[in-house]
Design an enzyme around this catalytic site. Sequence first.
Site, PDB file in Angstrom:
ATOM      1  N   ILE A  21       0.839  -1.206   0.000  1.00 41.68           N
ATOM      2  CA  ILE A  21       0.000   0.000   0.000  1.00 41.68           C
ATOM      3  C   ILE A  21       0.876   1.259   0.000  1.00 41.68           C
ATOM      4  CG2 ILE A  21      -1.797   1.279   1.266  1.00 41.68           C
ATOM      5  CD1 ILE A  21      -2.742  -1.382   0.025  1.00 41.68           C
TER       6      ILE A  21
ATOM      7  N   ASP B 192      15.616 -11.694   7.006  1.00 42.84           N
ATOM      8  CA  ASP B 192      15.300 -13.076   6.611  1.00 42.84           C
ATOM      9  C   ASP B 192      16.423 -13.593   5.717  1.00 42.84           C
ATOM     10  OD1 ASP B 192      12.856 -12.589   7.730  1.00 42.84           O
ATOM     11  OD2 ASP B 192      11.746 -12.499   5.834  1.00 42.84           O
TER      12      ASP B 192
ATOM     13  N   GLU C 219      16.090 -15.509   3.264  1.00 44.16           N
ATOM     14  CA  GLU C 219      15.589 -15.500   1.873  1.00 44.16           C
ATOM     15  C   GLU C 219      15.725 -14.146   1.184  1.00 44.16           C
ATOM     16  OE1 GLU C 219      11.497 -16.659   2.389  1.00 44.16           O
ATOM     17  OE2 GLU C 219      12.042 -18.762   2.047  1.00 44.16           O
TER      18      GLU C 219
ATOM     19  N   LYS D 140       7.848   3.145  20.859  1.00 42.44           N
ATOM     20  CA  LYS D 140       9.219   2.656  20.947  1.00 42.44           C
ATOM     21  C   LYS D 140       9.909   2.654  19.578  1.00 42.44           C
ATOM     22  CE  LYS D 140       9.913   1.610  25.157  1.00 42.44           C
ATOM     23  NZ  LYS D 140      10.735   2.615  25.880  1.00 42.44           N
TER      24      LYS D 140
ATOM     25  N   GLN E 123      15.427   1.054  14.957  1.00 39.92           N
ATOM     26  CA  GLN E 123      16.891   1.200  14.968  1.00 39.92           C
ATOM     27  C   GLN E 123      17.569  -0.125  14.610  1.00 39.92           C
ATOM     28  OE1 GLN E 123      18.408   3.013  18.626  1.00 39.92           O
ATOM     29  NE2 GLN E 123      16.424   3.974  18.954  1.00 39.92           N
TER      30      GLN E 123
ATOM     31  N   CYS F 200     -16.802 -17.330 -11.831  1.00 41.45           N
ATOM     32  CA  CYS F 200     -16.019 -18.518 -12.185  1.00 41.45           C
ATOM     33  C   CYS F 200     -16.686 -19.766 -11.602  1.00 41.45           C
ATOM     34  CB  CYS F 200     -14.566 -18.346 -11.790  1.00 41.45           C
ATOM     35  SG  CYS F 200     -13.472 -19.291 -12.865  1.00 41.45           S
TER      36      CYS F 200
ATOM     37  N   GLN G  86     -20.342 -21.721 -12.402  1.00 40.84           N
ATOM     38  CA  GLN G  86     -20.463 -23.160 -12.615  1.00 40.84           C
ATOM     39  C   GLN G  86     -21.483 -23.766 -11.648  1.00 40.84           C
ATOM     40  OE1 GLN G  86     -16.382 -24.598 -12.453  1.00 40.84           O
ATOM     41  NE2 GLN G  86     -15.797 -23.520 -14.320  1.00 40.84           N
TER      42      GLN G  86
ATOM     43  N   HIS H 129     -13.038 -13.403 -14.435  1.00 44.33           N
ATOM     44  CA  HIS H 129     -12.893 -12.736 -13.129  1.00 44.33           C
ATOM     45  C   HIS H 129     -12.980 -11.221 -13.303  1.00 44.33           C
ATOM     46  CE1 HIS H 129     -11.603 -16.222 -10.683  1.00 44.33           C
ATOM     47  NE2 HIS H 129     -11.257 -16.691 -11.873  1.00 44.33           N
TER      48      HIS H 129
ATOM     49  N   GLU I 151     -13.365  -9.089 -11.152  1.00 43.24           N
ATOM     50  CA  GLU I 151     -12.745  -8.384 -10.019  1.00 43.24           C
ATOM     51  C   GLU I 151     -11.313  -7.930 -10.311  1.00 43.24           C
ATOM     52  OE1 GLU I 151     -13.463 -11.589 -10.174  1.00 43.24           O
ATOM     53  OE2 GLU I 151     -12.073 -12.858  -9.044  1.00 43.24           O
TER      54      GLU I 151
HETATM   55  N1  GLN Z   1     -12.400 -24.812 -10.464  1.00 47.06           N
HETATM   56  C1  GLN Z   1     -13.031 -24.195 -11.571  1.00 47.06           C
HETATM   57  C2  GLN Z   1     -12.254 -24.398 -12.856  1.00 47.06           C
HETATM   58  O1  GLN Z   1     -11.091 -24.694 -12.833  1.00 47.06           O
HETATM   59  C3  GLN Z   1     -13.262 -22.713 -11.325  1.00 47.06           C
HETATM   60  C4  GLN Z   1     -12.003 -21.920 -11.162  1.00 47.06           C
HETATM   61  C5  GLN Z   1     -12.200 -20.590 -10.498  1.00 47.06           C
HETATM   62  O2  GLN Z   1     -13.225 -20.354  -9.857  1.00 47.06           O
HETATM   63  N2  GLN Z   1     -11.212 -19.710 -10.617  1.00 47.06           N
HETATM   64  O3  GLN Z   1     -12.795 -24.258 -13.919  1.00 47.06           O
END
Ligand code: GLN
Length: 532
Positions: free
Chosen positions: A21, A150, A152, A190, A195, A384, A388, A510, A512
Amino acid sequence: MIPTKYIFVTGGVTSSLGKGIISASLAKLLQARGYEVTIQKLDPYINVDPGTLNPYEHGECYVTEDGAETDLDLGHYERFLGIPTSQANNVTTGRIYQSVINKERRGDYLGKTVQVIPHITDEIKRRIKLLGGRNKYDFVITEIGGTVGDIESLPYVEAVRQLKWEMGDQNVLNIHLTLVPYLKASGELKTKPTQHSVKMLLENGVQPNILVLRTEHELGDDLRKKVALFCNVDSDSVIQSIDVSTIYEVPILMQKERFDVTVLKKMGMDFSGTPDLGPWNKFLKRLHHSKISTKIALVGKYVELPDAYISINESIKHAGAANECHVEVHYIHSEDIDESNYIDLLKEHSGILVAPGFGDRGIEGKILAARYARENNIPFFGICLGLQCAVIEFARDVLHLEKAHSTEMSLKTPDPVIDLMEEQKGITEKGGTMRLGAYPCIIKKGTRTFEAYGLSEITERHRHRYEFNNKYLAAFENAGMISAGVNPETSLVEIMEIPTHKWFIGVQFHPEYHSTVLKPHPLFVDFIKSTI
Ligand code: GLN
């Protein structure tokens, strides 16, 4: 075009301080001054990408336009900046080693001993410069995952040290984010952990230029001066990052702290004027002064860790602000939903969103949630796996195909309404082998989806292996669930909707991943609107 400037954001004391962020907020301020900025995340784990990680381990896997499965911080970068990232914006230790080992096998190192320094650090530097090298960006901000100290992280800190030495402080800047804890018993803030964490960086040869101190309480001038003195930074380079109610306030706070001015000054650049945050502030106003509210049920199986659905959550916030509506999101674990309780669990909500996911755990709960929404005319958004589930539900309850299922959950189902894509058959490797990234979709005019987008040609990002089985399409459409969008090249169904329902849309992609602060996603905006 100025030569690219490189800014590294490291973290100390503890993880989860919000480096992503802070990086995104600084980038926003520089962008709002007219600069071209990108952000990159270097992750010190050995996985080649986070695609194979369980969401409980690392939160959501974010997918870019070019189909890279990446760290969720890239989602923040895109939501803040409104510009796409790509595979090059997320590099893991696994990927670095993979390239070096491939080169070694090809014989590129001409018999030399291949070592962390210089070979691994050279590959890290190459990946960093790749973004600046195209001369596309004025600033490349690189967030280094993990915490300084770390094992890594060491090669990454070493790469920063080398770049600072090679290019100088005006071109390479290190911003170090730490925590200033408050001790309730003594009523004190603190600075010792800060530091120590700076000392650790110094041991690795890096003097931070700017310190960002995460705190729950205001830091006084004396404390700032003390940190500056002990940590060897200028007094204007101790920046306070106080806890706020939303991550979207952080750029505003950082501007008040003159974070952008300090960075520009240190890099020898013009720091006059102020960033134009007009549209951003407008968004914040809408977010904070909503006139109405609505309740949404988010049904998923990773609900214990909200980071697992972070892009969906943020998209809902963007859509809420667009509707000037406060959205209360209730997480409902799909495994908790059964025939005996689904009405009680769901009835309080004005909308139901069934989340993406993999595997059969909790699948029947998701299918029940879709049924409840369909039968009771409650706005339903399936993403997704959520789409389904809605398809399986419709097949079972409306088409009377009682054993209908996805072949992901049941290989023996007589009615595989969701089935493996042709190109997925025969794939055995898990990493990076799904249908990933942006694909085009043509939306049918006259549908609710079309009304929401106001467009007929869109592209959206994907991450799945299974798809709607077109053998059943006619039966679905005759019974009232129609395909509202298809891929123009493959005819794969991308969107299903029930036109007679108040709002019932399922998408195979997706959405989003496309919602940003200044450009909320039309489907989320319309879904929230339908619940008000
Ligand atoms: N598991 C489902 C697929 O592979 C949906 C995948 C998901 O929701 N991203 O098609």
